[in-house]
Design a protein around this motif. Structure first.
Motif, mmCIF file in Angstrom:
data_model
loop_
_atom_site.group_PDB
_atom_site.id
_atom_site.type_symbol
_atom_site.label_atom_id
_atom_site.label_comp_id
_atom_site.label_asym_id
_atom_site.label_seq_id
_atom_site.Cartn_x
_atom_site.Cartn_y
_atom_site.Cartn_z
ATOM 1 N N LYS A 146 0.350 -4.145 -6.958
ATOM 2 C CA LYS A 146 -0.892 -4.218 -7.281
ATOM 3 C C LYS A 146 -1.544 -2.856 -7.018
ATOM 4 C CE LYS A 146 -1.373 -9.087 -6.314
ATOM 5 N NZ LYS A 146 -1.696 -10.244 -5.148
ATOM 6 N N ALA A 147 -2.317 -2.276 -7.937
ATOM 7 C CA ALA A 147 -2.928 -0.897 -7.836
ATOM 8 C C ALA A 147 -4.423 -0.949 -7.726
ATOM 9 C CB ALA A 147 -2.514 -0.212 -8.962
ATOM 10 N N SER A 148 -4.983 -2.078 -7.508
ATOM 11 C CA SER A 148 -6.351 -2.211 -7.384
ATOM 12 C C SER A 148 -6.746 -3.505 -6.913
ATOM 13 C CB SER A 148 -7.258 -1.761 -8.539
ATOM 14 O OG SER A 148 -7.283 -2.799 -9.540
ATOM 15 N N LYS A 149 -8.208 -3.602 -6.464
ATOM 16 C CA LYS A 149 -8.594 -4.966 -6.170
ATOM 17 C C LYS A 149 -8.988 -5.627 -7.371
ATOM 18 C CE LYS A 149 -10.471 -4.483 -1.560
ATOM 19 N NZ LYS A 149 -9.117 -4.891 -0.864
ATOM 20 N N LYS A 203 -11.499 -6.805 -10.070
ATOM 21 C CA LYS A 203 -12.683 -6.070 -10.004
ATOM 22 C C LYS A 203 -13.430 -6.548 -11.549
ATOM 23 C CE LYS A 203 -10.123 -2.251 -12.182
ATOM 24 N NZ LYS A 203 -9.563 -1.034 -12.275
ATOM 25 N N ARG A 259 -7.217 -6.764 -12.488
ATOM 26 C CA ARG A 259 -6.871 -5.722 -11.533
ATOM 27 C C ARG A 259 -5.839 -4.744 -12.175
ATOM 28 N NH1 ARG A 259 -5.347 -7.258 -6.526
ATOM 29 N NH2 ARG A 259 -5.286 -9.420 -6.705
ATOM 30 N N ASP A 260 -5.652 -3.410 -11.646
ATOM 31 C CA ASP A 260 -4.546 -2.451 -12.004
ATOM 32 C C ASP A 260 -3.368 -2.754 -11.350
ATOM 33 O OD1 ASP A 260 -6.735 -1.388 -13.471
ATOM 34 O OD2 ASP A 260 -7.099 0.112 -11.992
ATOM 35 N N TRP A 261 -2.081 -2.322 -12.244
ATOM 36 C CA TRP A 261 -0.919 -2.396 -11.722
ATOM 37 C C TRP A 261 -0.100 -1.276 -11.968
ATOM 38 C CZ3 TRP A 261 0.416 -7.135 -9.569
ATOM 39 C CH2 TRP A 261 -0.384 -8.155 -9.629
ATOM 40 N N ASP A 281 0.685 -1.278 -0.053
ATOM 41 C CA ASP A 281 0.106 0.200 0.104
ATOM 42 C C ASP A 281 1.036 1.269 -0.085
ATOM 43 O OD1 ASP A 281 -2.222 -1.443 0.182
ATOM 44 O OD2 ASP A 281 -2.377 -1.635 2.291
#
Ligand code: SAM
Length: 340
Positions: free
Chosen positions: A130-133, A135, A141-143, A105
């Motif tokens: 990891k930039a998002s859950k 989804k 997810r975003d990276w 985080d």
């Protein structure tokens, strides 16, 4: 410290080492050692290593290579600088091919780990955080790309190779052992249908074992990679890849499958009607679910019975916890036989 090693005659050493390296199971942090008449190759996982060596005979012009798996005091690689040597503490990351995956985080801490990995001697070219859950319908997810270029990786798993773009498709290396458990049950000539196929981590090993496979996914990019991976692994003749909502495809494959995979854990129950349509007279369904630890299997079993009975006799062959998903929540698999 003793580590599991493949012990083989030195003359076969390079053939065996390269096969293990292709399957990504050589433990790089230890040295390969020759002692007396034997070469010791340190490995990360005994089951994956023995699996990678299956069929070695075929690749050495018919000669059978004898090997053992033994515990051996392989020396740690002194020359190798690890991320922990640079940081002074042990960072946490997963490896996928030549990519390190972080779940940090704190952006500054993530960048510090990424620099240490890039400056270490590990064969890791790219570091993603990891930039998002996960989804949406496609479970992507975003990276953040912290080192290297791009999000495309080539991953090896139990003798199969998968190319994929983590920013475009779902993929989890954590399910490798579970996929292998299922793949080992597949027999030549059976018909297997993966309702949520992704880039093919079930379909490709199934086809390698001689199954006729259909993989469906609503994500167009996942289906493109499924086709690429079928070719990469030499099984394109046995794989039909379809980009669609599986509910619209089910009627075309009525009464077709000997085996169905349903790996869409949060909402597989919504697709059981289609699964029953696709199931042949005797069909094994691998149903993945996420449920509270107090009753992890009950809800899945009840919904499957509701969907399939009385047309089918329903029997649960396996109830298996795949992994812990969140506090008090488990990712489970039910292997359920449907007999008409
Ligand atoms: N089986 C693959 C694996 O183990 O890596 C992918 C599993 S992933 C959890 C679920 C997949 O289902 C995603 O690739 C997603 O795009 C696909 N999906 C979601 N809804 C779908 C639908 N209605 N029809 C077909 N595929 C769907």
């Amino acid at each position: 410290m003793d580590v599991p090693c493949v012990r083989v005659a030195p003359k076969h050493g390079e053939a065996v080492r390269s096969r293990l390296a292709d399957a990504d199971v050589v433990a790089d942090e230890f040295d390969i050692t020759v002692e007396e008449r034997w070469l010791y190759i340190p490995i990360r996982d005994v089951e994956e290593a023995t699996d990678a060596l299956e069929g070695s005979a075929a690749e050495t012009e018919g000669k059978v290579i004898a090997y053992d798996v033994v515990d051996y005091a392989a020396p740690p690689r002194k020359t190798q600088t690890m991320p922990a040597d640079i940081l002074g503490w042990e960072p946490s990351y997963e490896r996928l091919g030549e990519t390190a995956l972080l779940e940090e985080d704190d952006d500054e801490r993530a960048r510090e780990i990424a620099r240490a990995i890039a400056d270490s001697d590990l064969p890791l070219e790219t570091v993603l955080n990891k930039a998002s859950k996960i989804k949406g319908e496609t479970r992507v997810r975003d990276w953040d790309v912290l080192a290297g270029e791009g999000t495309t990786v080539v991953h090896r798993e139990y003798g199969c190779t998968f190319e994929l773009d983590l920013a475009e498709v779902y993929f989890s290396p954590r399910l490798a052992t579970e996929r292998h458990r299922v793949a080992q049950q597949v027999t030549t000539g059976e018909r297997a249908f993966d309702m949520f196929a992704g880039v093919g981590p079930f379909v490709i090993p199934f086809a390698k074992r001689g199954a006729e496979c259909v993989g469906v996914d609503v994500n167009e990019t996942a289906i493109e990679y499924l086709r690429i991976n079928a070719e990469r692994n030499g099984v394109e003749d046995r794989v039909t890849a379809i980009c669609a909502d599986v509910r619209s495809v089910a009627p075309e494959y009525g009464n077709w499958a000997d085996r169905i995979v349903m790996n869409l854990p949060h909402s597989a129950d919504e697709f059981l009607e289609s699964a029953v349509t696709i199931a042949g007279d005797d069909c094994l369904v691998h149903y993945y679910d996420i449920q509270h630890e107090d009753d992890p299997f009950g809800p899945g079993e009840r919904t499957i019975r509701e969907a399939a009975e009385p047309a089918y006799e329903v029997s649960v062959e396996t109830r298996r916890v795949v992994r812990s998903y969140a506090p008090h929540e488990l990712n489970v698999c039910l292997d359920v036989r449907l007999e008409r």
